[in-house]
Design an enzyme around this catalytic site. Sequence first.
Site, PDB file in Angstrom:
ATOM      1  N   LYS A 184     -18.764 -22.228  -1.989  1.00  0.00           N
ATOM      2  CA  LYS A 184     -17.667 -23.131  -1.635  1.00  0.00           C
ATOM      3  C   LYS A 184     -18.213 -24.546  -1.813  1.00  0.00           C
ATOM      4  O   LYS A 184     -18.869 -25.096  -0.945  1.00  0.00           O
ATOM      5  CB  LYS A 184     -17.241 -22.902  -0.179  1.00  0.00           C
ATOM      6  N   GLU A 222     -29.034 -26.968   6.695  1.00  0.00           N
ATOM      7  CA  GLU A 222     -29.668 -28.245   6.306  1.00  0.00           C
ATOM      8  C   GLU A 222     -28.671 -29.332   6.683  1.00  0.00           C
ATOM      9  O   GLU A 222     -27.670 -29.514   5.995  1.00  0.00           O
ATOM     10  CB  GLU A 222     -29.912 -28.288   4.802  1.00  0.00           C
ATOM     11  N   CYS A 229     -29.346 -37.413   2.374  1.00  0.00           N
ATOM     12  CA  CYS A 229     -29.630 -36.970   3.748  1.00  0.00           C
ATOM     13  C   CYS A 229     -31.024 -37.370   4.229  1.00  0.00           C
ATOM     14  O   CYS A 229     -31.196 -37.691   5.396  1.00  0.00           O
ATOM     15  CB  CYS A 229     -29.482 -35.467   3.829  1.00  0.00           C
ATOM     16  N   GLU A 233     -25.920 -41.429  11.443  1.00  0.00           N
ATOM     17  CA  GLU A 233     -26.083 -41.506   9.998  1.00  0.00           C
ATOM     18  C   GLU A 233     -25.028 -42.465   9.472  1.00  0.00           C
ATOM     19  O   GLU A 233     -23.838 -42.181   9.589  1.00  0.00           O
ATOM     20  CB  GLU A 233     -25.763 -40.127   9.415  1.00  0.00           C
TER      21      GLU A 233
HETATM   22  P1  NAP Z   1     -19.616 -31.920   5.694  1.00  0.00           P
HETATM   23  O1  NAP Z   1     -18.371 -32.588   6.029  1.00  0.00           O
HETATM   24  O2  NAP Z   1     -20.396 -31.258   6.758  1.00  0.00           O
HETATM   25  O3  NAP Z   1     -19.245 -30.873   4.543  1.00  0.00           O
HETATM   26  C1  NAP Z   1     -20.173 -30.047   3.915  1.00  0.00           C
HETATM   27  C2  NAP Z   1     -19.458 -28.839   3.371  1.00  0.00           C
HETATM   28  O4  NAP Z   1     -18.916 -28.060   4.450  1.00  0.00           O
HETATM   29  C3  NAP Z   1     -18.267 -29.175   2.480  1.00  0.00           C
HETATM   30  O5  NAP Z   1     -18.167 -28.219   1.461  1.00  0.00           O
HETATM   31  C4  NAP Z   1     -17.124 -29.072   3.466  1.00  0.00           C
HETATM   32  O6  NAP Z   1     -15.856 -28.899   2.872  1.00  0.00           O
HETATM   33  C5  NAP Z   1     -17.531 -27.867   4.261  1.00  0.00           C
HETATM   34  N1  NAP Z   1     -16.863 -27.755   5.552  1.00  0.00           N
HETATM   35  C6  NAP Z   1     -16.199 -28.718   6.261  1.00  0.00           C
HETATM   36  N2  NAP Z   1     -15.708 -28.191   7.402  1.00  0.00           N
HETATM   37  C7  NAP Z   1     -16.056 -26.888   7.422  1.00  0.00           C
HETATM   38  C8  NAP Z   1     -15.861 -25.828   8.339  1.00  0.00           C
HETATM   39  N3  NAP Z   1     -15.202 -25.990   9.475  1.00  0.00           N
HETATM   40  N4  NAP Z   1     -16.375 -24.610   8.048  1.00  0.00           N
HETATM   41  C9  NAP Z   1     -17.073 -24.413   6.907  1.00  0.00           C
HETATM   42  N5  NAP Z   1     -17.286 -25.382   5.988  1.00  0.00           N
HETATM   43  C10 NAP Z   1     -16.794 -26.608   6.252  1.00  0.00           C
HETATM   44  O7  NAP Z   1     -20.658 -32.872   5.004  1.00  0.00           O
HETATM   45  P2  NAP Z   1     -20.355 -33.912   3.853  1.00  0.00           P
HETATM   46  O8  NAP Z   1     -19.595 -35.019   4.469  1.00  0.00           O
HETATM   47  O9  NAP Z   1     -19.822 -33.231   2.672  1.00  0.00           O
HETATM   48  O10 NAP Z   1     -21.844 -34.352   3.485  1.00  0.00           O
HETATM   49  C11 NAP Z   1     -22.542 -35.317   4.168  1.00  0.00           C
HETATM   50  C12 NAP Z   1     -23.470 -34.709   5.210  1.00  0.00           C
HETATM   51  O11 NAP Z   1     -24.326 -33.734   4.628  1.00  0.00           O
HETATM   52  C13 NAP Z   1     -24.390 -35.730   5.814  1.00  0.00           C
HETATM   53  O12 NAP Z   1     -24.465 -35.523   7.197  1.00  0.00           O
HETATM   54  C14 NAP Z   1     -25.725 -35.444   5.166  1.00  0.00           C
HETATM   55  O13 NAP Z   1     -26.844 -35.858   5.855  1.00  0.00           O
HETATM   56  C15 NAP Z   1     -25.677 -33.980   5.027  1.00  0.00           C
HETATM   57  N6  NAP Z   1     -26.602 -33.540   3.982  1.00  0.00           N
HETATM   58  C16 NAP Z   1     -27.732 -32.868   4.353  1.00  0.00           C
HETATM   59  C17 NAP Z   1     -28.641 -32.457   3.403  1.00  0.00           C
HETATM   60  C18 NAP Z   1     -29.870 -31.687   3.805  1.00  0.00           C
HETATM   61  O14 NAP Z   1     -30.472 -31.056   2.965  1.00  0.00           O
HETATM   62  N7  NAP Z   1     -30.273 -31.683   5.048  1.00  0.00           N
HETATM   63  C19 NAP Z   1     -28.397 -32.707   2.053  1.00  0.00           C
HETATM   64  C20 NAP Z   1     -27.234 -33.394   1.697  1.00  0.00           C
HETATM   65  C21 NAP Z   1     -26.338 -33.785   2.693  1.00  0.00           C
HETATM   66  P3  NAP Z   1     -15.033 -30.226   2.409  1.00  0.00           P
HETATM   67  O15 NAP Z   1     -15.542 -30.513   1.076  1.00  0.00           O
HETATM   68  O16 NAP Z   1     -13.607 -29.843   2.406  1.00  0.00           O
HETATM   69  O17 NAP Z   1     -15.310 -31.283   3.406  1.00  0.00           O
END
Ligand code: NAP
Length: 488
Positions: free
Chosen positions: A183, A259, A293, A390
């Site tokens: 996904k 992650e 991140c 963040e």
């Molecule tokens: P996000 O909102 O948490 O979304 C990540 C993924 O999860 C997307 O595909 C999102 O779909 C999906 N998602 C959202 N709600 C969900 C739910 N209730 N159940 C299952 N999946 C769901 O994060 P983002 O805004 O895309 O990315 C930014 C964040 O990712 C930051 O906090 C960053 O630090 C973190 N990050 C961490 C790493 C690491 O390796 N630690 C690497 C990169 C990013 P949608 O696309 O529809 O929102």
Amino acid sequence: MRQVWATRPPQLLIDGQWQMAAAGNTLEVDDPSDGSRIATIAAGDGQDIDLAVAAARRAFRDGPWPRLPASRRAALLFALADAIEREQHELALLESLDAGHTLDSILAVDLSIGLRSLRDHAGWATKLAGETPMQPVDAAGMDYFLREPIGVAGIITPWNAPLLMVLQKLATALAAGCTAVIKPAELAPLSALRLGELCAEVGIPAGVVNIVTGTGEAAGQALAGHPDVDIVSFTGSTAVGKRIMAASANSNLKRLVLELGGKSPVLVFADADLDRAAQAIVEEICFKSGQYCAAGSRVFVQRSVHDALLQRMRAMMERLSIGPGHLPGSDMGPMISQRQRDRAQAIIDHSVAAGATVLRGGHARAGAGCFYEPTLITDAHADMRVSREEIFAPALVVTPFDDDASPQQVAALANDSHYGLSAKLWSRDLRTVHQLIRLLQSGQVVVNGGGGEAILPFGGVKQSGFGRENGRVGLSAFTEIKAVRLGY
Ligand code: NAP
Ligand code: MG
């Protein structure tokens, strides 16, 4: 490129077939540098996830995949890497249009690391094994343990490094012999769709890689809560990570690798090479417009070099050329969306109202597109939003520490966070460096900018999540152990 994607039908990949979402819903995908439409994608939901998981389960149970020798699985992963490499310039352009990042950065980082990861894990496919403890020659049996693929893997990824995240997780899952349902992030899903086509082209069997685009609420939640998924590997925010953990607990206790976010500290000591440190810190926070991140975003600098470091970082920020990532000459592209930019602005404004100082930037760039000025913030207290949350924009919070502070005191500043993904250290004093490596609460410590070539385990402590990706450690999450006590 734009033409191809503008006219491409909005389809999901399920069981080797490209098909519309069961409910027929779609989502629009925009270029964040000017808001123009690039593509329309299928908005999958629970029904599509059910179909994709069923296909992945069939492929895992009955298909050719689990029957292939590991060397054949490895060959297919190597072939996939070759196909991606042949197409890397097209993929980089697609990713740049979709996610906003510069072409150079996508080629040099996302594709380069992604390809290395794919080949590294292809190599691991033939080396995963159980163990047989040494036993007496006349024992009344034999005890050993097998290592088996865990089964169906759910892969949920964010928009900030869309291709790299999918590649790393898929490489691990497939090398371990699992099948997968991906996904991708709704804001930047296109490189994952192209990857699905390449998987079929190189001969990865139908049903092994399924892709369901859609929102997190509909498709992501259904995947995380699906009773027939054995592991979810998730990269994204801490808030969504907690929901995924709840979904696992409320369904089948599927294994999780999470992650999550970061608020990584950077510690700069007076004996550091300040030019290199300033350059690396600014490059990292401006890489992906701060939407990385593990980027160091809280800079703690020894007071005697505080001004000198600030001045260097400021000068570097002034020199950056900001523009659409897909145009040559851009050093930094746009942020992913208006919403993310507004969110970052709200955090900065809140802290400025509480007394923080914006030394440079602190605002969006005028005109079209989601561009944000590289930003330096000082006078921030540890409890302000800019210090705790963040920001996920090209913004650094810079704070001095006393020249005679002990390593314990410096580590306490760095560790004052719910996150623990990465920590950066700039010093040439081995004693300081080694003491701090031990004191820092972090999944990763990068000293003097890092160096080597190895792909190390990656992941966080505290609310940056748990589990590690990459290599033997990362692969073990996608395998299950079966202990065998065999009597004669
Ligand atoms: P996000 O909102 O948490 O979304 C990540 C993924 O999860 C997307 O595909 C999102 O779909 C999906 N998602 C959202 N709600 C969900 C739910 N209730 N159940 C299952 N999946 C769901 O994060 P983002 O805004 O895309 O990315 C930014 C964040 O990712 C930051 O906090 C960053 O630090 C973190 N990050 C961490 C790493 C690491 O390796 N630690 C690497 C990169 C990013 P949608 O696309 O529809 O929102
Ligand atoms: Mg996009």
